[in-house]
Design a protein around this motif. Sequence first.
Motif, mmCIF file in Angstrom:
data_model
loop_
_atom_site.group_PDB
_atom_site.id
_atom_site.type_symbol
_atom_site.label_atom_id
_atom_site.label_comp_id
_atom_site.label_asym_id
_atom_site.label_seq_id
_atom_site.Cartn_x
_atom_site.Cartn_y
_atom_site.Cartn_z
ATOM 1 N N GLU A 92 -65.306 -56.134 40.998
ATOM 2 C CA GLU A 92 -65.347 -55.049 40.033
ATOM 3 C C GLU A 92 -64.161 -55.132 39.085
ATOM 4 N N TRP A 93 -64.447 -54.759 37.807
ATOM 5 C CA TRP A 93 -63.383 -54.585 36.826
ATOM 6 C C TRP A 93 -62.931 -53.132 36.900
ATOM 7 N N THR A 94 -61.614 -52.912 36.904
ATOM 8 C CA THR A 94 -61.076 -51.556 36.960
ATOM 9 C C THR A 94 -59.970 -51.398 35.924
ATOM 10 N N LEU A 95 -60.006 -50.260 35.209
ATOM 11 C CA LEU A 95 -58.963 -49.926 34.238
ATOM 12 C C LEU A 95 -58.002 -48.937 34.901
ATOM 13 N N PHE A 96 -56.695 -49.285 34.907
ATOM 14 C CA PHE A 96 -55.674 -48.455 35.539
ATOM 15 C C PHE A 96 -54.686 -47.940 34.498
ATOM 16 N N SER A 97 -54.240 -46.714 34.693
ATOM 17 C CA SER A 97 -53.028 -46.256 34.016
ATOM 18 C C SER A 97 -51.899 -46.398 35.030
ATOM 19 N N VAL A 98 -50.753 -46.905 34.580
ATOM 20 C CA VAL A 98 -49.625 -47.163 35.479
ATOM 21 C C VAL A 98 -48.439 -46.331 35.013
ATOM 22 N N VAL A 99 -47.957 -45.443 35.876
ATOM 23 C CA VAL A 99 -46.820 -44.591 35.556
ATOM 24 C C VAL A 99 -45.796 -44.696 36.675
ATOM 25 N N SER A 100 -44.627 -45.236 36.344
ATOM 26 C CA SER A 100 -43.541 -45.414 37.326
ATOM 27 C C SER A 100 -44.016 -46.169 38.557
ATOM 28 N N GLY A 101 -44.841 -47.192 38.355
ATOM 29 C CA GLY A 101 -45.311 -48.036 39.438
ATOM 30 C C GLY A 101 -46.500 -47.481 40.201
ATOM 31 N N THR A 102 -47.016 -46.297 39.803
ATOM 32 C CA THR A 102 -48.185 -45.711 40.471
ATOM 33 C C THR A 102 -49.437 -46.020 39.664
ATOM 34 N N PHE A 103 -50.423 -46.656 40.336
ATOM 35 C CA PHE A 103 -51.655 -47.090 39.670
ATOM 36 C C PHE A 103 -52.753 -46.041 39.893
ATOM 37 N N THR A 104 -53.370 -45.591 38.768
ATOM 38 C CA THR A 104 -54.466 -44.625 38.831
ATOM 39 C C THR A 104 -55.677 -45.206 38.113
ATOM 40 N N ALA A 105 -56.795 -45.346 38.835
ATOM 41 C CA ALA A 105 -58.027 -45.877 38.226
ATOM 42 C C ALA A 105 -58.608 -44.827 37.294
ATOM 43 N N ILE A 106 -58.886 -45.214 36.028
ATOM 44 C CA ILE A 106 -59.454 -44.277 35.046
ATOM 45 C C ILE A 106 -60.801 -44.756 34.495
ATOM 46 N N GLY A 107 -61.282 -45.899 34.962
ATOM 47 C CA GLY A 107 -62.588 -46.405 34.530
ATOM 48 C C GLY A 107 -62.905 -47.691 35.255
ATOM 49 N N SER A 108 -64.212 -48.029 35.367
ATOM 50 C CA SER A 108 -64.586 -49.261 36.065
ATOM 51 C C SER A 108 -65.902 -49.810 35.535
ATOM 52 N N TYR A 109 -66.130 -51.084 35.837
ATOM 53 C CA TYR A 109 -67.368 -51.784 35.477
ATOM 54 C C TYR A 109 -67.689 -52.736 36.620
ATOM 55 N N ALA A 110 -68.849 -52.548 37.279
ATOM 56 C CA ALA A 110 -69.193 -53.312 38.475
ATOM 57 C C ALA A 110 -69.692 -54.701 38.119
ATOM 58 N N ALA A 111 -68.808 -55.692 38.211
ATOM 59 C CA ALA A 111 -69.179 -57.097 37.989
ATOM 60 C C ALA A 111 -68.009 -57.965 38.425
ATOM 61 N N ALA A 112 -68.329 -59.071 39.043
ATOM 62 C CA ALA A 112 -67.290 -60.023 39.422
ATOM 63 C C ALA A 112 -66.863 -60.828 38.198
ATOM 64 N N ALA A 113 -65.594 -61.230 38.164
ATOM 65 C CA ALA A 113 -65.121 -62.103 37.094
ATOM 66 C C ALA A 113 -65.742 -63.482 37.257
ATOM 67 N N ALA A 114 -65.954 -64.169 36.146
ATOM 68 C CA ALA A 114 -66.521 -65.517 36.165
ATOM 69 C C ALA A 114 -65.688 -66.416 35.267
ATOM 70 N N PRO A 115 -65.594 -67.703 35.589
ATOM 71 C CA PRO A 115 -64.835 -68.614 34.730
ATOM 72 C C PRO A 115 -65.337 -68.548 33.294
ATOM 73 N N GLY A 116 -64.412 -68.425 32.347
ATOM 74 C CA GLY A 116 -64.777 -68.315 30.947
ATOM 75 C C GLY A 116 -64.791 -66.885 30.438
ATOM 76 N N ASN A 117 -64.756 -65.888 31.330
ATOM 77 C CA ASN A 117 -64.706 -64.489 30.898
ATOM 78 C C ASN A 117 -63.448 -64.233 30.076
ATOM 79 N N VAL A 118 -63.610 -63.447 28.993
ATOM 80 C CA VAL A 118 -62.473 -63.015 28.188
ATOM 81 C C VAL A 118 -62.250 -61.536 28.470
ATOM 82 N N ALA A 119 -61.093 -61.211 29.090
ATOM 83 C CA ALA A 119 -60.755 -59.828 29.426
ATOM 84 C C ALA A 119 -59.819 -59.280 28.353
ATOM 85 N N LYS A 120 -60.132 -58.057 27.866
ATOM 86 C CA LYS A 120 -59.335 -57.449 26.799
ATOM 87 C C LYS A 120 -59.116 -55.977 27.087
#
Length: 306
Positions: A92-120
């Motif tokens: 799964e792809w997960t978007l985190f906000s990071v504050v003082s080293g604490t990670f909070t998930a704020i969004g996700s997309y269910a898919a495994a990474a694959a060679p050639g994927n461009v993450a932005k």
Amino acid sequence: MASFTDDFNRADSSNLGAGWVQVSGFWAIASNQLSPGSDGGTIILRAAGPMDSSDHSAQVTIAATTAASHGVWCRGNSNISNGYLWRNDGSEWTLFSVVSGTFTAIGSYAAAAAPGNVAKVQAVGSTIKAFVNGVQRVSVTDTAVASGTSVGLRSVSTAAIRFDDFAAADVTAGVTLGIAAEADNAQGLASSKAGSLGATLEADTAQSVAGAKMAALTAAAAVETAQALTGAISRSLTAATATETAQLLTGAKTSVLGVAIETSTARPLTAAGGDGIDRVAAGTPHSLWTARRPRTPAWSAGTPRT
């Protein structure tokens, strides 16, 4: 407006060059790609130069992958204890906000990474977006990290992961256009342009169609025979449910006869037979009598007829 790119196309080395700062772990160039090494644990890399504003994006190509955390981050501080991280863990792809080293998930997309994927990952104001291969997969409103100009990568240190073609740039917000200060009127067309056509240099003649195309029809593969109708449909009549009785005629109809339009007159009998005394023989036909002639001699009662 700042931007930074690196394709890692250089000799293998543990020295990444002046464009990078290894915040933690040991990163290296291997076969024209970026390797996070194989020491284990999570390590961090950031671009040496900051972006000009907190509104920017960062992206990287995942050249090789495995089921371990790895991804790209933006709007970070110098040691990525703050910022936004877009990462894949193998499922799964997960978007985190990071504050003082604490990670909070704020969004996700269910898919495994694959060679050639461009993450932005991109942060503009409070709108945080994440993309895979140019397709937006997450867009959220988040104010946890309001500022930061560092971009970079975060990954588990394993030889199974490789990165390529990193790029980051500021994002310029749109400008609101003011009201036009002047209005121009459409201008009419002036003059005209004409040219003389020259004589044609060549004339082509229509070509007659040559040859013919035909094909012999093959014998029919099957002959259909008309099928006789089978079966029959019959139905038994049920007893009548009602009996109708003849109704008497009522009323009468009369008509007044008009005056006869023709009158016939009796016609007199015409003469028949001959003069003198008629003789009648038994068994022979008798001639007609003559009307209104005296009978000579007169018959006498009891005398024979001669």
